[in-house]
Design an enzyme around this catalytic site. Sequence first.
Site, short mmCIF file in Angstrom:
data_model
loop_
_atom_site.label_atom_id
_atom_site.label_comp_id
_atom_site.label_asym_id
_atom_site.label_seq_id
_atom_site.Cartn_x
_atom_site.Cartn_y
_atom_site.Cartn_z
CD1 TRP A 189 -0.12 -1.40 3.18
CD2 TRP A 189 0.54 0.73 3.31
NE1 TRP A 189 0.64 -1.25 4.33
CE2 TRP A 189 1.05 0.04 4.43
CE3 TRP A 189 0.81 2.09 3.18
CZ2 TRP A 189 1.81 0.66 5.42
CZ3 TRP A 189 1.59 2.71 4.15
CH2 TRP A 189 2.08 2.01 5.25
CE LYS A 213 -2.84 -9.24 -2.11
NZ LYS A 213 -3.54 -8.01 -1.64
CB SER A 215 -2.37 -2.89 -0.72
OG SER A 215 -2.98 -2.62 0.53
CD GLU A 216 -6.51 -6.90 -0.43
OE1 GLU A 216 -6.44 -7.66 -1.42
OE2 GLU A 216 -5.58 -6.76 0.39
CD GLU A 288 11.29 -3.83 -1.66
OE1 GLU A 288 11.49 -3.67 -0.43
OE2 GLU A 288 10.49 -3.16 -2.32
CB CYS A 322 10.94 -1.38 2.73
SG CYS A 322 11.08 -1.07 0.97
CD GLU A 419 10.79 -1.83 7.84
OE1 GLU A 419 11.16 -1.20 6.83
OE2 GLU A 419 10.31 -2.98 7.78
#
Length: 519
Positions: A189, A213, A215-216, A288, A322, A419
Amino acid sequence: MRLQRIMAVSKILSSHLPRMHRPNASRQMGSVASALKNSPIFRTLGLIGGKWVEAYDHHTLQVNNPANGELITEIPFMGTLETNDAISAASEAFNSWSKLTAAERSKYLRNWYNLIMTHREELGQLITLEQGKPLKEALGEVNYGASFIEFYAEEAKRIYGDIIPAPLGDRRLFVLKQPVGIVGAVTPWNFPLAMITRKVGPALACGCTVVVKPSELTPLTALAAAELSLQAGIPPGVLNMVMGNAPKIGDALLANPQVRKITFTGSTAVGKKLMAGAADTVKRVSLELGGNAPCIVFDDADLHVAVKGTLAAKFRNSGQTCVCANRVIVQEGIYDKFAEAFSKSVQTLQVGDGFTEGVAQGPLINESAVQKVERFLQDASSKGAKVILGGKRHSLGMTFYEPTIVTDVKSDMLLASEEVFGPVAPLLRFKTEEEAIQMANNTKAGLAAYVFTKNVQRTWRVSEALEYGLVGVNEGIISNEVAPFGGVKQSGLGREGSKYGLDEYLEVKYVCLGDMNRT
């Protein structure tokens, strides 16, 4: 004493963090949302075989604006059946798409790139609306995302094979490169456009077809990009989009032997599950995954450059990337001076809705993200760390959080070992170069690292010693379409972007042609 002065000043300044006038902002958001819904690129259905489809059971999922919680629209809540049909469509399209010449595929990708840039403003607004990042930053993502389509439109024509000198005179040895097949791409997302184009661009260039697919939480940007691919003339079934029930969609992609490759950007935990699931059908996998990026500031660093670079590396997208600097490791001789200068710069960051002029930090993606930040800060404070700036939810409410700096952070704290994925900069202290390298490498992650120094010899020593796939020296923003992006250790497998990104979607075939001298 200097840190005490910083803390005292910070208490005064934090009470005057920029505020957004919510009524005006709400009207502006409503106006943008209304205009986008009337745009020809606004899509709310899945894409299978070139057709926009609902979930077969008509179940839906809400998409909300993280800045105010308001409903934007609803999307299909798809699952196994829809995913299998998308795979079948991709399989049928592969037979023809893979046989096109590289020049033909290049033209389709170039058309797609041109349309993305034509609709740059709308795509940027969609990103801000559903993801929350400031509009300027969102427009930057559109440029970044489009650059992968443009780059691979060019690289499609440069997928070369080889002729190998044969050990026998009556043999000819050839190496061909062919598309791996159908690709299942699972994207996050935080970069709803760029993480798709960075995967789909090289896949299509090589002759693969794709089931994505997205992200929702942020599907609308992905669907808009898919609409533009159809407008670009990319044939039905080459690019398919399904979203909804993530476990069922993922399981369907993993179980189907027609899917020859999985590419994923997201958490290490999910990446491990995909890697394990891909073993049953021996799919190729590129991952990733998460990071724990160190940002090392040496005594000999240019303070202005170090502050500017660390600010960019830490607070882009509210710390939700990230490759964000997760640990700011500062040498003791410059520690206090850096903390003071960094605090002043962070204090200037305006927090608010992404459509408000001058805003540099938007909301976190959801309540869970805020609670994670709070848990990490509570852990650090209980172990002796000091919050010298921010450290609490912003007065704007919702999921807005104050830009935060924490000093006296130790390696046993969550802020240093995991993280945080939020706008929190933990400052750790070190004495020697060897200690800095040891601290930086003391993690399972190995995606990105940053180094600030004016010493050329140190630049080489430290860059080579750091166990990371990406290293930025005196620079906080290092990703681009021409450079290989990816990590080592538990930050993933494979590379995206650059000429090396093509290798992830190609099979190497060796052909031995015998009896060349027979008459």
